[in-house]
Motif scaffolding. Structure first.
Motif, PDB file in Angstrom:
ATOM      1  N   THR A 179       1.094  -1.067   0.142  1.00  0.00           N
ATOM      2  CA  THR A 179       0.293  -0.052   0.039  1.00  0.00           C
ATOM      3  C   THR A 179       0.862   1.237   0.119  1.00  0.00           C
ATOM      4  O   THR A 179       0.439   1.942  -0.570  1.00  0.00           O
ATOM      5  CB  THR A 179      -0.614   0.358   1.843  1.00  0.00           C
ATOM      6  OG1 THR A 179      -0.080   0.057   2.730  1.00  0.00           O
ATOM      7  CG2 THR A 179      -1.569  -1.329   1.357  1.00  0.00           C
ATOM      8  N   ARG A 180       1.699   1.421   0.446  1.00  0.00           N
ATOM      9  CA  ARG A 180       3.109   2.498   0.531  1.00  0.00           C
ATOM     10  C   ARG A 180       4.334   2.225   0.699  1.00  0.00           C
ATOM     11  O   ARG A 180       4.439   0.709   2.620  1.00  0.00           O
ATOM     12  CB  ARG A 180       2.556   3.033   1.595  1.00  0.00           C
ATOM     13  CG  ARG A 180       2.750   5.122   2.354  1.00  0.00           C
ATOM     14  CD  ARG A 180       1.924   6.072   2.530  1.00  0.00           C
ATOM     15  NE  ARG A 180       3.073   7.235   3.049  1.00  0.00           N
ATOM     16  CZ  ARG A 180       2.201   8.207   2.860  1.00  0.00           C
ATOM     17  NH1 ARG A 180       1.116   8.171   2.432  1.00  0.00           N
ATOM     18  NH2 ARG A 180       2.870   9.347   2.607  1.00  0.00           N
ATOM     19  N   MET A 186       8.169  -0.630   4.367  1.00  0.00           N
ATOM     20  CA  MET A 186       6.398  -1.048   3.278  1.00  0.00           C
ATOM     21  C   MET A 186       5.397  -1.729   4.267  1.00  0.00           C
ATOM     22  O   MET A 186       5.806  -3.468   4.507  1.00  0.00           O
ATOM     23  CB  MET A 186       6.806  -1.972   2.002  1.00  0.00           C
ATOM     24  CG  MET A 186       7.247  -3.103   2.130  1.00  0.00           C
ATOM     25  SD  MET A 186       8.080  -3.282   0.588  1.00  0.00           S
ATOM     26  CE  MET A 186       9.477  -4.063   1.073  1.00  0.00           C
ATOM     27  N   GLU A 187       4.107  -1.055   3.766  1.00  0.00           N
ATOM     28  CA  GLU A 187       2.480  -1.772   4.728  1.00  0.00           C
ATOM     29  C   GLU A 187       2.923  -2.703   3.372  1.00  0.00           C
ATOM     30  O   GLU A 187       2.285  -2.263   2.447  1.00  0.00           O
ATOM     31  CB  GLU A 187       1.990  -0.509   4.547  1.00  0.00           C
ATOM     32  CG  GLU A 187       0.773  -1.163   5.651  1.00  0.00           C
ATOM     33  CD  GLU A 187      -0.235  -0.065   5.875  1.00  0.00           C
ATOM     34  OE1 GLU A 187      -0.563   0.159   6.918  1.00  0.00           O
ATOM     35  OE2 GLU A 187      -1.215  -0.041   4.744  1.00  0.00           O
ATOM     36  N   VAL A 188       1.799  -3.399   3.190  1.00  0.00           N
ATOM     37  CA  VAL A 188       1.360  -4.303   2.635  1.00  0.00           C
ATOM     38  C   VAL A 188      -0.372  -5.132   3.389  1.00  0.00           C
ATOM     39  O   VAL A 188      -0.309  -5.562   4.096  1.00  0.00           O
ATOM     40  CB  VAL A 188       2.455  -6.030   2.691  1.00  0.00           C
ATOM     41  CG1 VAL A 188       0.910  -7.282   1.149  1.00  0.00           C
ATOM     42  CG2 VAL A 188       3.231  -5.750   2.276  1.00  0.00           C
ATOM     43  N   PHE A 189      -1.241  -4.680   2.419  1.00  0.00           N
ATOM     44  CA  PHE A 189      -2.185  -4.939   2.605  1.00  0.00           C
ATOM     45  C   PHE A 189      -3.071  -6.669   2.077  1.00  0.00           C
ATOM     46  O   PHE A 189      -2.226  -6.659   0.940  1.00  0.00           O
ATOM     47  CB  PHE A 189      -3.453  -4.791   1.819  1.00  0.00           C
ATOM     48  CG  PHE A 189      -5.105  -4.402   2.170  1.00  0.00           C
ATOM     49  CD1 PHE A 189      -5.578  -4.347   3.338  1.00  0.00           C
ATOM     50  CD2 PHE A 189      -5.928  -4.688   1.132  1.00  0.00           C
ATOM     51  CE1 PHE A 189      -6.693  -4.850   3.598  1.00  0.00           C
ATOM     52  CE2 PHE A 189      -7.389  -4.942   0.850  1.00  0.00           C
ATOM     53  CZ  PHE A 189      -7.759  -5.089   2.544  1.00  0.00           C
ATOM     54  N   ILE A 190      -3.152  -7.033   3.294  1.00  0.00           N
ATOM     55  CA  ILE A 190      -4.433  -8.565   2.677  1.00  0.00           C
ATOM     56  C   ILE A 190      -5.441  -8.713   3.083  1.00  0.00           C
ATOM     57  O   ILE A 190      -5.933  -8.513   3.962  1.00  0.00           O
ATOM     58  CB  ILE A 190      -3.228  -9.414   3.194  1.00  0.00           C
ATOM     59  CG1 ILE A 190      -1.478  -9.663   3.388  1.00  0.00           C
ATOM     60  CG2 ILE A 190      -3.465 -10.836   3.033  1.00  0.00           C
ATOM     61  CD1 ILE A 190      -1.075  -9.485   4.726  1.00  0.00           C
ATOM     62  N   GLU A 191      -6.282 -10.288   1.874  1.00  0.00           N
ATOM     63  CA  GLU A 191      -7.542 -10.187   1.906  1.00  0.00           C
ATOM     64  C   GLU A 191      -7.096 -11.211   1.564  1.00  0.00           C
ATOM     65  O   GLU A 191      -6.901 -11.720   0.467  1.00  0.00           O
ATOM     66  CB  GLU A 191      -8.247  -9.498   0.825  1.00  0.00           C
ATOM     67  CG  GLU A 191      -9.942  -9.115   0.631  1.00  0.00           C
ATOM     68  CD  GLU A 191      -9.998  -8.206  -0.061  1.00  0.00           C
ATOM     69  OE1 GLU A 191     -11.183  -7.170   0.479  1.00  0.00           O
ATOM     70  OE2 GLU A 191     -10.338  -8.462  -0.638  1.00  0.00           O
ATOM     71  N   ILE A 251      -5.125   4.230  -3.572  1.00  0.00           N
ATOM     72  CA  ILE A 251      -5.263   6.247  -2.998  1.00  0.00           C
ATOM     73  C   ILE A 251      -5.335   6.041  -1.421  1.00  0.00           C
ATOM     74  O   ILE A 251      -4.694   6.502  -1.233  1.00  0.00           O
ATOM     75  CB  ILE A 251      -5.464   6.789  -4.377  1.00  0.00           C
ATOM     76  CG1 ILE A 251      -5.008   6.835  -5.475  1.00  0.00           C
ATOM     77  CG2 ILE A 251      -5.520   8.313  -3.353  1.00  0.00           C
ATOM     78  CD1 ILE A 251      -5.718   8.187  -6.284  1.00  0.00           C
ATOM     79  N   GLU A 252      -6.716   5.569  -1.559  1.00  0.00           N
ATOM     80  CA  GLU A 252      -7.742   5.767  -0.053  1.00  0.00           C
ATOM     81  C   GLU A 252      -6.182   4.664   0.999  1.00  0.00           C
ATOM     82  O   GLU A 252      -6.095   4.687   1.634  1.00  0.00           O
ATOM     83  CB  GLU A 252      -7.901   4.895  -0.445  1.00  0.00           C
ATOM     84  CG  GLU A 252      -9.192   4.819   0.996  1.00  0.00           C
ATOM     85  CD  GLU A 252     -10.502   4.505   1.340  1.00  0.00           C
ATOM     86  OE1 GLU A 252     -11.421   4.006   0.159  1.00  0.00           O
ATOM     87  OE2 GLU A 252     -11.030   3.829   2.082  1.00  0.00           O
ATOM     88  N   ASN A 253      -5.771   3.644   0.522  1.00  0.00           N
ATOM     89  CA  ASN A 253      -4.511   3.076   0.987  1.00  0.00           C
ATOM     90  C   ASN A 253      -3.536   3.474   1.162  1.00  0.00           C
ATOM     91  O   ASN A 253      -3.234   3.762   2.896  1.00  0.00           O
ATOM     92  CB  ASN A 253      -4.456   1.749   0.936  1.00  0.00           C
ATOM     93  CG  ASN A 253      -5.387   0.327   1.207  1.00  0.00           C
ATOM     94  OD1 ASN A 253      -6.488   0.482   1.741  1.00  0.00           O
ATOM     95  ND2 ASN A 253      -5.842  -0.351   0.168  1.00  0.00           N
ATOM     96  N   PHE A 254      -3.406   4.606   0.411  1.00  0.00           N
ATOM     97  CA  PHE A 254      -1.765   5.539   0.649  1.00  0.00           C
ATOM     98  C   PHE A 254      -1.968   6.142   1.386  1.00  0.00           C
ATOM     99  O   PHE A 254      -1.366   6.593   2.160  1.00  0.00           O
ATOM    100  CB  PHE A 254      -1.205   5.688  -0.927  1.00  0.00           C
ATOM    101  CG  PHE A 254      -0.194   6.166  -1.696  1.00  0.00           C
ATOM    102  CD1 PHE A 254       1.026   5.463  -1.161  1.00  0.00           C
ATOM    103  CD2 PHE A 254      -0.272   8.154  -0.639  1.00  0.00           C
ATOM    104  CE1 PHE A 254       2.637   6.731  -0.960  1.00  0.00           C
ATOM    105  CE2 PHE A 254       1.336   8.235  -0.800  1.00  0.00           C
ATOM    106  CZ  PHE A 254       1.816   7.720  -1.054  1.00  0.00           C
TER     107      PHE A 254
END
Ligand code: COA
Length: 172
Positions: A81-82, A88-93, A137-140
């Motif tokens: 995400t950023r 770095m941040e990672v989003f997991i679903e 963009i929202e996650n960033f």
């Protein structure tokens, strides 16, 4: 190495089937097994962004809303995400699918943080991340306050320095 990469370049999709060795005594997926898969898929996304060896620095709260049954197919999607300096941040679903019953549910979401390290295990600089879609963009944008919250909780940042966090609580 270029100093900027698009968020989409880090996207990873991993698919697993829940087998008897992965389950608890209720024949549902063990939480630890799911966290292992989440760690692996997120580490691959972080490697793709940084082209580096990465280590897990933190995993934000993971809640288990739905049990995932033996025989379900589990899909894990991860994307950075950023990017900050070395972290770095990672989003997991995570979604679970009962294919014979034609049922699919979203079971988990989480943010993990990875740090790129060199051969001496020292943090190393990573490319900036460029978000493109509205979701990216929202996650960033949210990543900065999530970073400050986790660094304050880890006692790596003083609460008074967490400017982004203060702004959401309307604190001076
Ligand atoms: C993560 C690690 C590399 C940080 O090393 P360090 O010497 O403390 O380095 P720094 O203080 O310079 O921090 C480096 C980055 O890590 C980030 N970081 C450190 N601890 C963190 C935490 N708990 N949560 C989120 N980010 C963290 C810092 O914010 C910094 O980010 P930035 O470079 O983007 O600004 C180190 O603590 C480590 O190797 N931990 C073990 C990792 C591991 O083995 N993981 C698997 C666990 S089983």
């Amino acid at each position: 190495m270029s100093s900027k990469k698009f968020a989409r370049e880090s996207a990873v999709i991993m698919t697993e089937m829940v087998l008897p060795n992965d389950t608890n005594t209720l024949n549902n997926l063990m939480g630890g097994k799911l966290m292992h898969w989440m760690d692996v898929v997120a580490a691959i996304a972080a490697q793709k962004h940084s082209n580096s060896i990465v280590v897990t620095a933190s995993a934000d709260n993971i809640s288990f809303q739905e049990p995932i049954a033996l025989g379900n197919v589990v899909t894990l999607k991860a994307q950075v995400t950023r990017a900050f300096n070395s972290s770095m941040e990672v989003f997991i679903e995570v979604t679970a699918e009962d294919i014979p019953a034609n049922k699919k549910v979203m079971t988990n979401r989480a943010f993990f943080t990875f740090v790129a390290v060199n051969q001496d295990n020292k943090p190393s600089r990573i490319p900036d991340l460029v978000p493109e879609t509205p979701e990216e963009i929202e996650n960033f944008e949210g990543a900065l306050r999530r970073r400050q919250l986790r660094l304050v909780l880890a006692k790596r940042m003083k609460p008074e320095d967490a400017v982004e966090l203060k702004s959401i609580f309307n604190l001076q």
